[in-house]
Design a protein around this motif. Structure first.
Motif, PDB file in Angstrom:
ATOM      1  N   ARG A 157      26.026  19.201  25.364  1.00  0.00           N
ATOM      2  CA  ARG A 157      26.546  17.889  25.726  1.00  0.00           C
ATOM      3  C   ARG A 157      27.987  17.824  25.224  1.00  0.00           C
ATOM      4  O   ARG A 157      28.267  18.184  24.078  1.00  0.00           O
ATOM      5  CB  ARG A 157      25.679  16.805  25.072  1.00  0.00           C
ATOM      6  N   ASP A 158      28.864  17.394  26.081  1.00  0.00           N
ATOM      7  CA  ASP A 158      30.251  17.306  25.613  1.00  0.00           C
ATOM      8  C   ASP A 158      30.465  16.007  24.836  1.00  0.00           C
ATOM      9  O   ASP A 158      29.547  15.182  24.704  1.00  0.00           O
ATOM     10  CB  ASP A 158      31.233  17.476  26.776  1.00  0.00           C
ATOM     11  N   ASP A 186      36.587  11.824  30.811  1.00  0.00           N
ATOM     12  CA  ASP A 186      35.837  13.054  31.067  1.00  0.00           C
ATOM     13  C   ASP A 186      34.504  12.762  31.732  1.00  0.00           C
ATOM     14  O   ASP A 186      33.593  12.214  31.114  1.00  0.00           O
ATOM     15  CB  ASP A 186      35.619  13.793  29.734  1.00  0.00           C
ATOM     16  N   THR A 187      34.410  13.087  32.980  1.00  0.00           N
ATOM     17  CA  THR A 187      33.128  12.941  33.678  1.00  0.00           C
ATOM     18  C   THR A 187      32.605  14.292  34.141  1.00  0.00           C
ATOM     19  O   THR A 187      31.696  14.371  34.969  1.00  0.00           O
ATOM     20  CB  THR A 187      33.283  12.020  34.900  1.00  0.00           C
ATOM     21  N   THR A 188      33.177  15.347  33.591  1.00  0.00           N
ATOM     22  CA  THR A 188      32.791  16.689  34.024  1.00  0.00           C
ATOM     23  C   THR A 188      31.805  17.306  33.032  1.00  0.00           C
ATOM     24  O   THR A 188      32.062  17.312  31.821  1.00  0.00           O
ATOM     25  CB  THR A 188      34.024  17.597  34.127  1.00  0.00           C
ATOM     26  N   ASN A 189      30.688  17.782  33.540  1.00  0.00           N
ATOM     27  CA  ASN A 189      29.669  18.384  32.675  1.00  0.00           C
ATOM     28  C   ASN A 189      30.162  19.703  32.087  1.00  0.00           C
ATOM     29  O   ASN A 189      30.920  20.434  32.740  1.00  0.00           O
ATOM     30  CB  ASN A 189      28.396  18.673  33.465  1.00  0.00           C
ATOM     31  N   ASP A 198      33.271  23.460  27.760  1.00  0.00           N
ATOM     32  CA  ASP A 198      33.538  22.181  28.420  1.00  0.00           C
ATOM     33  C   ASP A 198      35.010  22.107  28.822  1.00  0.00           C
ATOM     34  O   ASP A 198      35.879  22.676  28.159  1.00  0.00           O
ATOM     35  CB  ASP A 198      33.199  21.037  27.449  1.00  0.00           C
ATOM     36  N   THR A 219      38.130  11.191  26.219  1.00  0.00           N
ATOM     37  CA  THR A 219      36.711  10.868  26.233  1.00  0.00           C
ATOM     38  C   THR A 219      36.411   9.918  27.395  1.00  0.00           C
ATOM     39  O   THR A 219      35.457  10.095  28.136  1.00  0.00           O
ATOM     40  CB  THR A 219      36.302  10.224  24.904  1.00  0.00           C
ATOM     41  N   ASN A 257      28.467  14.057  28.577  1.00  0.00           N
ATOM     42  CA  ASN A 257      28.050  14.722  29.819  1.00  0.00           C
ATOM     43  C   ASN A 257      27.160  15.918  29.476  1.00  0.00           C
ATOM     44  O   ASN A 257      27.529  16.756  28.659  1.00  0.00           O
ATOM     45  CB  ASN A 257      29.265  15.214  30.596  1.00  0.00           C
TER      46      ASN A 257
END
Ligand SMILES: [Ca+2]
Ligand SMILES: [Ca+2]
Length: 383
Positions: free
Chosen positions: A99-100, A40-43, A71, A37, A104
């Motif tokens: 939204r993950d 994770d910066t990936t949309n 995701d 968590t 994101n």
């Protein structure tokens, strides 16, 4: 018709809500110790699984393709849809969000353009027609008001679909008591450019070789007495049988002909017949079918199909008088006791039959599609 999204959208909204709750609980419980968590910066990515712009024909419920989201960390995640596809022609936007677990977001959109049904004027299936256009908007017209009368009801057909608060489609291929050949369907009616358009097509459907429409105001709009004006252009050709007519509102209780029938305009297509309007009434004369009609034939070169005409009855407790363009067609004294049905309320039926006992079937000379155009129906009643 109200459009409802398939249940899966509601279901996915629930999933999204549950996911959101889980995120809150996780974050509030200790600052999020999960490395995934935090890292994770990936949309997520939303897959429309279909075109981002689609066309949809008016008259049927729009069903969206299943939109999914994936995701990099969470895998398949829920998609929430907002927006709705309306029933009237226009362009509508559906917005999908996901939204993950790390928060994101992803957003995607689809536009759905609702178009009037591909029947009627200038439709693509009219490519076989030399001139897929309505007859020009000329012909006889009638006043919007009459001294001593008030407008009780009218339909000017100025909306983009049939007003189903006033009208009901009758469907099927029962032959309708006349050995008619068509299957009546809602799809053969549209309202456009201020006109009600009923289109008869040579088209196999439900065991019939032709399709058309029949609409009625039964239990929605019924009237006793008044001046009724209907401005219309008929179809043409052997086998076509357009009718603007009325049945007694008692029809469902007492049947035909006990209910009475007032045929404001009937025409049977075919050479030499399209210049004649028929006005008729039917009733039960001590248990047997009685009818009496008359007709008027236009001047040479004029037909009911080549320009608008106004078909009228003026009806009171004593008589019914029929007109075309204010020229008298027929007169009936309805005072005899056996004609009491004509002193009750009646509702409208507009239809275009194909074939049937009176006109006979279409033949090789008959051109399809054929259309009846109705500009308005107006009911005026005495003040
Ligand atoms: Ca992610
Ligand atoms: Ca109109």
């Amino acid at each position: 018709m109200a459009l409802n999204f398939p249940p899966r959208f509601a279901h996915q909204s629930l999933i999204a809500a549950v996911t959101a709750l889980a995120i809150t609980a996780c974050g509030g419980g200790g600052g999020g110790t999960g490395n995934n968590t935090a890292a994770d910066t990936t949309n997520p990515v939303i897959n429309l699984n279909g075109a981002a712009a689609v066309n949809h024909e008016q008259g049927t419920a729009y069903t969206d393709t299943l939109v999914t989201a994936v995701d990099n960390i969470d895998g398949a995640i829920a998609v929430t849809t907002s927006g709705a596809v309306g029933t009237e022609p226009g362009t509508y936007t559906l917005t999908y969000t996901a939204r993950d677990a790390a928060g994101n977001p992803a957003t995607a959109r689809r536009t759905v353009t609702v178009t009037a049904p591909a029947v009627c004027i200038a439709s693509t299936d009219d490519s076989t027609e030399a001139s897929p256009t309505i007859p020009s908007y000329y012909g006889y017209t009638s006043p919007q008001t009459y001294s001593g009368y008030s407008l009780a009801w009218s339909d000017e057909f100025s909306a983009t679909s049939l007003d189903q608060d006033s009208w009901t489609f009758e469907t099927g291929n029962s032959g309708w008591g006349n050995n008619e050949l068509q299957y009546y369907r809602p799809e053969n009616t549209c309202v456009r450019e201020g006109l009600l358009i009923i289109e008869a097509k040579e088209e196999s459907f439900g065991g019939a070789a032709y399709t058309s429409s029949r609409i009625k105001t039964q239990d929605k709009q019924s009237f006793r007495y008044g001046r009724i004006d209907i401005r219309a252009v008929t179809p043409a050709g052997q086998g076509l049988w357009p009718a603007l007519w009325m049945l007694g509102q008692s029809f469902s209780a007492v049947g035909w002909p006990n209910s009475g029938e007032i045929d404001i305009m009937e025409m049977i297509g075919g050479s030499g017949r399209e210049n004649t309007t028929h006005g008729t009434i039917h009733w039960s004369n001590n248990g047997s079918h009685a009818y009496y009609g008359d007709e008027l034939t236009l001047a040479a070169g004029e037909t009911l199909a080549s320009a608008f005409h106004v078909f009228t009855i003026i009806w009171d407790s004593n008589s019914i008088t029929w007109y075309i363009d204010d020229i008298q067609v027929h007169f009936m004294d309805i005072t005899p006791a056996g004609m009491a049905a004509f002193r009750e309320e009646f509702f409208f039926i507009f239809n275009v039959a194909v074939g049937g006992n009176w006109p006979g079937p279409p033949n090789a000379s008959t051109v399809f599609p054929q259309r009846m155009l109705v500009d308005y129906v107006r009911v005026f009643q005495k003040d």
